[in-house]
Each structure stands twice: as structure tokens, then as C-alpha cells.
Scaffold this active site. Structure first.
Site, PDB file in Angstrom:
ATOM      1  N   SER A 181       0.718  -1.070   0.119  1.00 27.43           N
ATOM      2  CA  SER A 181       0.095   0.011  -0.034  1.00 27.43           C
ATOM      3  C   SER A 181       0.946   1.254  -0.184  1.00 27.43           C
ATOM      4  CB  SER A 181      -0.899  -0.027   1.286  1.00 27.43           C
ATOM      5  OG  SER A 181      -0.153   0.160   2.547  1.00 27.43           O
ATOM      6  N   HIS A 233      18.307  -3.940  24.014  1.00 31.78           N
ATOM      7  CA  HIS A 233      17.579  -2.935  24.267  1.00 31.78           C
ATOM      8  C   HIS A 233      16.047  -3.278  24.035  1.00 31.78           C
ATOM      9  CE1 HIS A 233      18.994  -2.485  20.177  1.00 31.78           C
ATOM     10  NE2 HIS A 233      17.929  -1.999  19.919  1.00 31.78           N
ATOM     11  N   GLY A 278       3.327  -0.230   5.167  1.00 27.00           N
ATOM     12  CA  GLY A 278       2.219  -0.927   5.460  1.00 27.00           C
ATOM     13  C   GLY A 278       2.408  -2.499   5.128  1.00 27.00           C
ATOM     14  N   GLU A 290      24.564 -10.492  15.036  1.00 20.98           N
ATOM     15  CA  GLU A 290      25.185  -9.103  14.368  1.00 20.98           C
ATOM     16  C   GLU A 290      26.279  -8.725  14.779  1.00 20.98           C
ATOM     17  OE1 GLU A 290      23.851  -4.517  13.644  1.00 20.98           O
ATOM     18  OE2 GLU A 290      23.139  -5.474  15.348  1.00 20.98           O
ATOM     19  N   ASP A 328      20.521  -9.319  17.444  1.00 22.95           N
ATOM     20  CA  ASP A 328      20.895  -8.023  16.966  1.00 22.95           C
ATOM     21  C   ASP A 328      21.787  -7.395  18.217  1.00 22.95           C
ATOM     22  OD1 ASP A 328      20.220  -5.426  15.816  1.00 22.95           O
ATOM     23  OD2 ASP A 328      19.333  -4.506  17.648  1.00 22.95           O
ATOM     24  N   ASP A 352      20.537  -1.989   7.233  1.00 20.99           N
ATOM     25  CA  ASP A 352      21.576  -1.190   7.983  1.00 20.99           C
ATOM     26  C   ASP A 352      22.384  -0.245   7.097  1.00 20.99           C
ATOM     27  OD1 ASP A 352      20.419  -0.946  10.687  1.00 20.99           O
ATOM     28  OD2 ASP A 352      21.696  -2.751  11.161  1.00 20.99           O
TER      29      ASP A 352
END
Length: 579
Positions: A152, A247, A172, A360, A331, A427
Site C-alpha cells: 500500500s 535494548h 504498510g 550481528e 541484534d 542498516d
């Protein structure tokens, strides 16, 4: 004379490791063109005879750069406890290397040799077999699809009753959109999905986690995700999800409690460097707590805290056992407590023995890849080297070769086979956008699919998505009109990769390179070999030598009759040698 300063071997490391039981791979570095022969002598370190009976085994020169030669051999024997030394021969002398001593004679006491004390099966350097054969399609969920061949591209907000927060999307994309396009992904040939975060979060990227036990409601439902996993597995594919445990969101229940109750909060030790009273800072104000990078909306969790550890170990178990995911991409993995990762690995492997853990970590990750934490890492060094050689031409073929040797030799070979090789991700800039001319993109992709490691493609690369800033490199999948339609190109490369075991488990050896821009290498396994030739220059290249006489199975700009290559040409051969 032997250049003593150039000789390097390190026991119990990437220079001496066990790829299987009763099997050792031994490596040695020496000055370039300095040795005429390198021989390994190995024996049983608990030999009942007074003197260890050593067996000789020739070491093969498997790589060379401007300064060094690299030797390697693999021992297959009945010994599970091994001692060994090296015989180094130059044109003028022979020296013996043992326990970091170089001498003209060998010692008499067995304790003075290099030692591999015991080949323990739990310390074998390897990764799950399916990971080595994976060809990964990385999807950023918000940017991919909301239905069959459609997105969308409309930003939406959703108020989540459970967390009391407004959840945002930018383009979306949904889980059902991924389900509706599984056929598209499988038709290209990919056999593994890696999804960026799908759990409840406020921002469109979903790295600010509010709830680790549910799919973000604006992305779909838990039932949608269960259906996706089942659809993936029904097609013989695997699925890896993103775990963000360094985090969380500043509205995550534990941090919210700290803000409300200050030093009386039972969760105050869940976070790093809190300064009381803790509050959510205004724009531009320095936070009173540690956070991810300098982003105050993502306070840093204390992974050494037993309660934090147990919470996320349960999250690990939950998504594997309840939804049958095949692994985690983890992560900011280098900022968490190593004991946490050791416990995380045990939890994941207990829930599913062949689940994979991909960290990562952008730098050398040797200390995390010892078999007690991660199986693999996102290989950003691979991207950097390809960027500098293929995209920008910043380095020449000699420097590229040297970097590849360092990259491939920093870990045991089975671990290198499991590295997640990538050219772009959520990233970094799209690789295509970094190329000084369009043709260089294709050379890099050919290398991605034929190098050692697991090829990973960021969604939309096959349709020409470009971008050098966050919103553009995470841009919308161009379903309605491809920017550049390279689907056939990717299909060919994936088919070649999946139909040739050499490209999964074969050795890697550079055969030829020159300042003219030619770069030729082989992946060999037994009598079978894949040879790849690349012309990384804007000129017709006539300096390629010893190319196969057979027609290539996949090529662009290669002249079979003259063995010349047009600018930015490539060719791939499959060869089976006579017995």
C-alpha cells in the site's frame, strides 16, 4: 634461508581445529615463495611406546598473497589425542617447528610438541548442515507486501490496548503480505527467510520492543505468523527471526515501572547506568540511562541480571517451541554478556537441535564463534571487501585476494561455510547504489553466490531497489513496476548454487589475478570443480590464462574461442576431472 619471522602457527585455534571426530585440520603461514616443502608430522600423544611414532603428511599451499603462502592439510586417523610438529624446507635449509620453537633437531619429550589434547565432539567446529545449503532472502516486513504482489505504501497508526502505545508503520507491509508472496520467493529459488523484527513495537522498524511474546498487531496476528512458518516449512524452507535483547522500548513494562517507581522499582537492575529519578528525556536531552547507541527511546537491558536472562531465555524457547522457527538473528550481539549467550545457545539447541544462531557482529567475531555461543555472524567484512573491489574499484585484485585470505582464514573452514554473506541490509546502503557503473553490481552478485558462505539477498535487489539513506534503502518493494528486473539473473545464480555441492562445501582457491582486473578462483570437491572468472575492469581483458576449454554454464561477455572477456564480463564453469 627460511624467513623465521613470517612463519606462524597457533594451536587450538583457526590454525588447528577439529571439523569432525578423529579429524584435524592444520594450517601454517610462511613467507611467500620461501618454502619448497612443508610437511606435518603427527602422532598419538598418548602413544604407549617410549617415543611417539610420527606419521608424515604433506601440506598443500592453498593460498598466497603479496607477502605470505598459506599451507593446509587435514588428518583423518584413529587418534583423538594428537601431538604434531612441522618440517619446513627451503632451498638452503631444513628447520623443525614445534611449540613455537624453530630448530634444526626435534625434541625427545612428547610434551614439547604441539598438542591437540582431545577431540571432544561438543567442540567440533561446524554449523547445522541446512545452514550451509541455505540461500537467504532477507525481508524488512514494513517494506515488502500487504497482499499478493502489492504494497500500500501508506503510513498507518494503530493503538495497542495491551501496551497502551500507538504503533506506527511507514509503508504498510504485513505478515499476510509475506504469506501471499511465498510463491514468488520460492520461484526465485530461495530456501530460507530472514525477517527483521516482527514483535510488538512502536516504530516502523520494530527495534524498540514493547512485547516480546506477540507479533506487532499492525503487522498481523500470532496466528498469521504461525501460518507463515507452516507455509515456509511446507515448501522445504527455513525461517529465521530477529531477536532484539540488547535494548527495548522506553515503554517496555519493566522500564515503564522504573520511570514510575524510581529506586523502588523491582526492575531497576534490569537496566544499565540508571540515574534517579529516571524520566523520558525531551528531544535533544541526554538520557539518564544507557541506551542503544544514543537513542533514548531504546534503553539498554542488563543481560547479566538473572531475571533479565531468564526472561529472554523463555522468549527464545517460546518462539522455537510454540511457532517452530528455525533460528535467530541476534541484534547488537557483541554488547551482551557472553554467559547470557552461552545459556541462550543451550536453550535454543534444546528446543530444536539444528536451530541456528546468527549474531550481528560487524567485526572479527572469533571469540563468539568457539562453539559455545553463535553458529554464524552477519559477514559485513564480506560486504566491505566487495564494495571496495567490485563497487568502487578502491582496491585492486591483489588487495582483494589478500583481504579474502584474512577473512576466510580467521575462522575454521566449517564456520566460514556458515557465515551470512551479504552485500546490503536494512542498516547499509543498497550495493547497487554504490557501484560506479551498473555492471559492477552483477560481478559482486556472481561472487556472492559462488564464494564460501551463505548468500543473503535483501528484498528487492532482484527488482533494482536502490538507496543511500535509511528510508530509501528500506524502500518499498516495487511490485507494480520493477526498476530493473533481474529475476532471471538471480534465478540462474541460485540454481547453480543449489545444484553444485562444490559451492556449498568445496575448497576455495584463487587461481589468477592481475592489475588488469582479472580475478579467477575455483571451488573444488573431489573430482568436481567450479571455476569462476571475473573481469573487474572497463577494458577488454586478454590476460586470462588456463581457463577451462569447455563452454561455461553461465556467462556474460566471454569469448569462448579467444578466451577473452569484455568489460565487466563473468563466466562460470562446472568441471569434472578424469580419475
Amino acid at each position: 634461508m627460511i624467513n623465521r619471522q613470517a612463519v606462524r602457527h597457533r594451536p587450538l585455534s583457526e590454525f588447528a581445529y577439529a571439523p569432525a571426530e578423529y579429524c584435524l585440520t592444520i594450517r601454517l603461514q610462511a613467507a611467500r615463495n620461501n618454502l619448497k616443502r612443508c610437511t606435518l608430522f603427527y602422532g598419538d600423544r598418548v602413544d604407549p611406546h617410549p617415543q611417539v611414532r610420527f606419521r608424515p603428511q604433506n601440506m598443500e599451499k592453498v593460498a598466497s598473497d603479496d607477502y605470505f603462502d598459506y599451507y593446509e592439510t587435514t588428518i583423518n586417523s584413529e587418534y583423538d589425542r594428537v601431538c604434531y610438529y612441522f618440517s619446513l624446507e627451503s632451498a638452503k635449509e631444513t628447520l623443525y617447528l614445534y611449540a613455537d620453537i624453530m630448530a634444526k633437531t626435534i625434541p625427545t619429550e612428547r610434551s614439547e610438541f604441539y598438542q591437540y589434547p582431545f577431540i571432544r565432539r561438543e567442540e567440533i567446529s561446524d554449523v547445522p548442515a541446512w545452514l550451509k545449503k541455505a540461500v537467504v532472502y532477507n525481508i524488512f516486513p514494513d517494506s515488502f507486501a500487504d497482499s499478493a504482489r502489492n504494497l500500500s505504501c501508506q503510513a498507518q497508526s494503530f493503538f495497542d490496548q495491551k501496551t497502551g502505545q500507538t504503533l506506527h508503520s511507514r509503508l504498510g507491509g504485513t505478515i499476510r503480505g509475506i504469506i501471499a508472496n511465498i510463491d514468488y520467493i520460492t520461484e526465485l529459488g530461495f530456501n530460507c527467510l530472514y525477517l527483521n523484527p516482527i514483535f510488538t513495537a512502536a516504530e516502523y522498524h520494530r527495534y524498540d520492543l514493547l512485547d516480546y511474546y506477540h507479533v506487532s498487531p499492525n503487522l498481523g496476528t500470532d496466528a498469521d505468523f504461525r501460518e507463515l512458518v507452516q507455509a515456509v516449512h511446507a515448501r522445504g524452507m527455513h525461517i529465521i527471526i530477529d531477536g532484539v535483547f540488547n535494548h527495548c522500548s522506553w515503554y517496555f513494562f519493566a522500564f515503564d515501572d522504573v520511570v514510575k517507581n524510581g529506586e523502588n522499582s523491582r526492575y531497576k537492575d534490569w537496566f544499565y547506568n540508571l540515574q534517579f529519578p529516571v524520566r523520558r528525556p525531551e528531544s535533544g536531552e541526554k538520557p539518564q540511562y544507557s541506551c542503544f547507541a544514543y537513542e533514548p527511546k531504546m534503553p539498554k537491558l542488563n543481560s547479566s541480571n538473572p531475571e533479565v536472562r531468564n526472561y529472554f531465555l523463555d522468549v527464545c524457547r517460546y518462539w522455537i517451541e510454540e511457532f517452530d522457527v528455525d533460528g535467530w538473528r541476534l541484534d547488537v550481539a557483541n554488547e551482551l554478556d557472553k554467559d547470557f549467550w552461552r545459556a541462550f545457545r543451550k536453550t535454543a539447541k534444546k528446543a530444536k537441535s539444528d536451530s541456528v544462531l546468527i549474531a550481528e557482529i560487524w567485526e572479527d567475531a572469533a571469540c563468539w564463534l568457539q562453539g559455545d555461543m553463535f553458529d554464524s555472524t552477519m559477514n559485513y567484512d564480506f560486504r566491505r571487501h566487495c564494495r571496495d573491489f567490485f563497487a568502487s574499484g578502491k582496491i585492486d585484485a591483489a588487495e582483494f585476494n589478500s583481504r579474502l585470505i584474512k577473512m576466510n582464514w580467521r575462522y575454521p573452514f566449517p564456520i566460514v561455510q556458515g557465515q551470512l554473506n551479504l552485500l546490503d541490509s536494512h542498516d547499509v546502503s543498497r550495493f547497487r547504489s554504490l557501484c560506479i557503473c551498473p555492471e559492477r553490481f552483477y560481478l559482486a552478485e556472481v561472487f556472492l553466490f559462488t564464494a564460501v558462505g551463505v548468500p543473503c539477498v535483501f528484498y528487492g535487489d532482484e527488482l533494482g531497489v536502490q538507496g543511500e539513506d535509511e528510508y530509501s534503502w528500506r524502500g518499498a518493494m516495487p511490485w507494480d513496476k520493477a526498476i530493473i528486473d533481474d529475476r532471471n539473473f538471480f534465478q540462474h545464480l541460485i540454481r547453480i548454487r543449489q545444484n553444485n555441492e562444490c559451492l556449498v562445501s568445496g575448497s576455495f582457491q584463487v587461481l589468477d589475478y592481475s592489475p588488469a582486473g582479472n580475478f579467477v578462483f575455483a571451488r573444488a570437491r573431489g573430482r568436481k570443480k567450479v571455476v569462476v572468472a571475473l573481469n573487474v575492469s572497463a577494458c577488454v581483458n586478454e590476460q586470462f590464462v588456463n581457463l577451462p576449454s569447455e563452454p561455461p554454464i553461465f556467462s556474460y561477455g566471454y569469448n569462448q574461442d579467444e578466451h577473452t572477456m569484455m568489460p565487466y564480463a563473468y563466466a562460470i564453469w562446472e568441471i569434472e576431472e578424469d580419475e
